[in-house]
Design a protein around this motif. Sequence first.
Motif, mmCIF file in Angstrom:
data_model
loop_
_atom_site.group_PDB
_atom_site.id
_atom_site.type_symbol
_atom_site.label_atom_id
_atom_site.label_comp_id
_atom_site.label_asym_id
_atom_site.label_seq_id
_atom_site.Cartn_x
_atom_site.Cartn_y
_atom_site.Cartn_z
ATOM 1 N N ARG A 217 -19.518 -9.459 36.957
ATOM 2 C CA ARG A 217 -18.486 -8.517 37.369
ATOM 3 C C ARG A 217 -19.019 -7.091 37.471
ATOM 4 O O ARG A 217 -18.367 -6.221 38.048
ATOM 5 N N GLY A 218 -20.181 -6.870 36.885
ATOM 6 C CA GLY A 218 -20.794 -5.539 36.986
ATOM 7 C C GLY A 218 -21.149 -5.150 38.407
ATOM 8 O O GLY A 218 -21.358 -3.972 38.700
ATOM 9 N N PHE A 219 -21.206 -6.145 39.326
ATOM 10 C CA PHE A 219 -21.547 -5.861 40.717
ATOM 11 C C PHE A 219 -20.308 -5.582 41.577
ATOM 12 O O PHE A 219 -20.433 -5.355 42.778
ATOM 13 N N ASN A 220 -19.130 -5.595 40.961
ATOM 14 C CA ASN A 220 -17.897 -5.581 41.741
ATOM 15 C C ASN A 220 -17.576 -4.250 42.418
ATOM 16 O O ASN A 220 -16.740 -4.213 43.311
ATOM 17 N N ASN A 221 -18.191 -3.162 41.998
ATOM 18 C CA ASN A 221 -17.793 -1.848 42.537
ATOM 19 C C ASN A 221 -19.002 -1.069 43.042
ATOM 20 O O ASN A 221 -19.182 0.107 42.721
ATOM 21 N N SER B 165 -22.402 0.048 38.637
ATOM 22 C CA SER B 165 -22.657 -1.146 39.449
ATOM 23 C C SER B 165 -23.965 -1.012 40.232
ATOM 24 O O SER B 165 -24.726 -1.964 40.369
ATOM 25 N N ARG B 166 -24.226 0.183 40.751
ATOM 26 C CA ARG B 166 -25.451 0.398 41.525
ATOM 27 C C ARG B 166 -26.688 0.328 40.633
ATOM 28 O O ARG B 166 -27.739 -0.169 41.051
ATOM 29 N N GLU B 167 -26.559 0.835 39.408
ATOM 30 C CA GLU B 167 -27.678 0.710 38.458
ATOM 31 C C GLU B 167 -27.972 -0.750 38.168
ATOM 32 O O GLU B 167 -29.129 -1.190 38.177
ATOM 33 N N ILE B 168 -26.922 -1.525 37.911
ATOM 34 C CA ILE B 168 -27.088 -2.953 37.625
ATOM 35 C C ILE B 168 -27.750 -3.654 38.801
ATOM 36 O O ILE B 168 -28.657 -4.471 38.636
ATOM 37 N N ALA B 169 -27.313 -3.313 40.018
ATOM 38 C CA ALA B 169 -27.896 -3.929 41.208
ATOM 39 C C ALA B 169 -29.368 -3.549 41.361
ATOM 40 O O ALA B 169 -30.215 -4.401 41.674
ATOM 41 N N GLY B 170 -29.684 -2.276 41.140
ATOM 42 C CA GLY B 170 -31.068 -1.825 41.283
ATOM 43 C C GLY B 170 -32.001 -2.479 40.282
ATOM 44 O O GLY B 170 -33.077 -2.972 40.647
ATOM 45 N N ILE B 171 -31.599 -2.515 39.015
ATOM 46 C CA ILE B 171 -32.454 -3.098 37.987
ATOM 47 C C ILE B 171 -32.537 -4.610 38.141
ATOM 48 O O ILE B 171 -33.602 -5.205 37.926
ATOM 49 N N SER B 172 -31.439 -5.250 38.546
ATOM 50 C CA SER B 172 -31.475 -6.696 38.787
ATOM 51 C C SER B 172 -32.408 -7.027 39.949
ATOM 52 O O SER B 172 -33.171 -7.999 39.901
#
Length: 278
Positions: free
Chosen positions: A69-73, A80-87
């Motif tokens: 759900r961290g990618f939802n916004n 969310s953008r940090e989570i996407a970048g690090i993932s």
Amino acid sequence: APPLPASTLSTNAAVGAFVLMLTGVLGGSVAPLAKAPVELPLLVGLIGLLTFGLFKLNMHLGKPHRFYRGFNNLRWSPVSREIAGISGFYGLLLGYALLAPFAGAWVHTLQGLVGGGAAASGLAGLYFMYRIYRVPARPFWNHWQTATAFGGNALTLGSVLAGAVALPALALVGGSGAAVAGVLAGIVALGQAIEIAGHLGQARAVRRVGRESSVSWFLQTTRYYWPWVIRNALLGVNVVAGLALMAAVRTGLDGWLLAGAWLVLGSSATAAGLPGVL
């Protein structure tokens, strides 16, 4: 270790060290980072460290199994953008490591593309990690010192991690680590100097702004006085120590003695980074 500091320091170190290793592909003094016997152990260390950091981050959530759900916004949220970048960095780092043992021109081309994508994704993740803290409602954080903290940590801890793997590996096979250690020690000194500049700027700003930021400054310099003093002293000591190690390798320091000296510098630099995220 508390989850957020563990994740923050792990990510800063992993991204910094990987960018240094990728720079080594182009040659120069840091070239040993991208070659045997350093490359594979360093990649394994990066993956292990980042896995630990992401695990600690996810486990502090109320419902870890809902992490997606961290990618939802992504459109609005720097979290969310940090989570996407690090993932993205983590996934591409795994791909880069899987390609590393194979030879061939097309493999190296593909690995270069994957590595470039990993570096870009990791740096984007660090940028949005910084943006999370630029919140007007929190004046103590909402200052350019936050950028120097993340940037300085990436330079310092990335170099510390790269040297901690490279220097023992090179000493073990009888190779020289003097050239790469000289560059990494200089980057450690630069990273610590950047943090010092940020602290000086923030100290002037928060005392001038007033209200909450002044309260935060008061607590930092009273209740947390000794950790604050020790941390700032370590930053200065580490700048001098990094420059001294640069000079020492030019006069013949190498092998296991150099690896031991690096352990001391790395431990001091890591200790200086901890209070900033606790």
